[in-house]
Design an enzyme around this catalytic site. Structure first.
Site, PDB file in Angstrom:
ATOM      1  N   CYS A 273       0.613  -1.214   0.084  1.00 33.95           N
ATOM      2  CA  CYS A 273       0.495   0.228   0.060  1.00 33.95           C
ATOM      3  C   CYS A 273       0.997   1.394   0.124  1.00 33.95           C
ATOM      4  O   CYS A 273       0.338   2.055  -0.463  1.00 33.95           O
ATOM      5  CB  CYS A 273      -0.254  -0.104   1.356  1.00 33.95           C
ATOM      6  SG  CYS A 273      -0.177  -0.439   2.697  1.00 33.95           S
TER       7      CYS A 273
ATOM      8  N   HIS B 192      -1.648   0.180   7.191  1.00 33.71           N
ATOM      9  CA  HIS B 192      -1.860   1.095   6.079  1.00 33.71           C
ATOM     10  C   HIS B 192      -2.013   2.162   5.890  1.00 33.71           C
ATOM     11  O   HIS B 192      -1.440   3.217   7.089  1.00 33.71           O
ATOM     12  CB  HIS B 192      -3.900   0.957   6.321  1.00 33.71           C
ATOM     13  CG  HIS B 192      -3.968   0.782   4.561  1.00 33.71           C
ATOM     14  ND1 HIS B 192      -4.185   0.712   4.010  1.00 33.71           N
ATOM     15  CD2 HIS B 192      -6.168   1.160   4.532  1.00 33.71           C
ATOM     16  CE1 HIS B 192      -4.440   0.561   3.415  1.00 33.71           C
ATOM     17  NE2 HIS B 192      -5.899   1.046   3.573  1.00 33.71           N
TER      18      HIS B 192
ATOM     19  N   ASP C 285      -8.445   5.538  -0.876  1.00 34.32           N
ATOM     20  CA  ASP C 285      -7.648   4.003  -0.519  1.00 34.32           C
ATOM     21  C   ASP C 285      -7.804   2.807  -1.603  1.00 34.32           C
ATOM     22  O   ASP C 285      -9.457   2.791  -1.967  1.00 34.32           O
ATOM     23  CB  ASP C 285      -8.898   3.492   0.521  1.00 34.32           C
ATOM     24  CG  ASP C 285      -8.251   2.435   1.358  1.00 34.32           C
ATOM     25  OD1 ASP C 285      -7.554   1.954   0.954  1.00 34.32           O
ATOM     26  OD2 ASP C 285      -9.217   2.290   2.623  1.00 34.32           O
TER      27      ASP C 285
END
Length: 219
Positions: A18, A74, A91
């Site tokens: 990520c 994250h 996201d």
């Protein structure tokens, strides 16, 4: 006010990477003219805690109906907007609209009203994107096992190297504790830090929306 959504497939995405996905996302938002030059309206947000176990809902990687998953960390991107338009959350791992208005993202993904054990309380490291794009580096060492084999297949592009030649500093972004969190989230107390410090500022679970809205007031 309605928010226009985009096709998430328009952006590069490698599962479990990520931080690199968001790095490339910020660059593409700038090059496509969706964000301001050099990403001045973008903020990269690392979510983690001391225990490296943070629950987030509506995540594609979840096998549960409610989409909840326990990440070690994250990374998302938040774009601040002018006027009455709420900040937008980008996201790439979310099942929510892409991008999502910050208020709905907070209520649907972070769920601050959901009572968590203290080990799962989340912390947010907010970094101004222009600084992040110059300073971040990852040689992906954290994705190899003790034998040097990949735990998850890496992205096809070359590892990200910082402008100063640093090859890996991911831990500086994802390592955070309650002691690191600021207590005063007013802009007057943090504006000199958020726009100058490589590692940004750390805020607590219930402060994200207020803090980002404070940043929006500077636009």
């Amino acid at each position: 006010m309605a928010t226009s959504t985009m096709d998430v497939l328009h952006f590069h995405h490698t599962p479990f990477y990520c931080e690199e996905n968001v790095y490339l996302l910020c660059k593409k938002l700038c090059s496509d003219g969706i964000a301001k030059a050099e990403g001045s309206d973008l903020f990269v947000v690392f979510i983690s805690n001391e225990k490296k176990q943070i629950p987030l809902w509506n995540q594609k990687a979840s096998k549960r109906a409610d989409g909840v998953i326990l990440w070690d960390y994250h990374v998302i991107c938040i774009q601040i907007k002018q006027g009455d338009v709420p900040p937008l959350v980008w996201d790439l791992d979310s099942t929510l609209p892409f991008p999502s208005p910050l208020p709905s993202y907070v209520s649907e993904t972070i769920r601050p009203s959901f009572q968590l054990f203290s080990d799962y309380n989340r912390l947010f490291r907010v970094v101004h994107a222009p600084i992040f794009l110059r300073s971040f580096a990852s040689d992906r060492r954290h994705m190899k096992d003790s034998g040097g084999k990949w735990v998850e297949e890496p992205p096809p592009h070359e590892p990200i190297v910082a402008e100063d030649g640093t090859v890996h500093n991911l831990n500086e972004y994802i390592n955070m504790s309650v002691a690191d969190a600021i207590t005063d989230v007013t802009i007057s107390s943090v504006k000199d830090v958020i726009f100058t410090q490589k590692n940004g500022v750390v805020i607590k679970d219930n402060q994200l929306e207020e803090f980002i809205c404070q940043l929006s007031s500077l636009e």
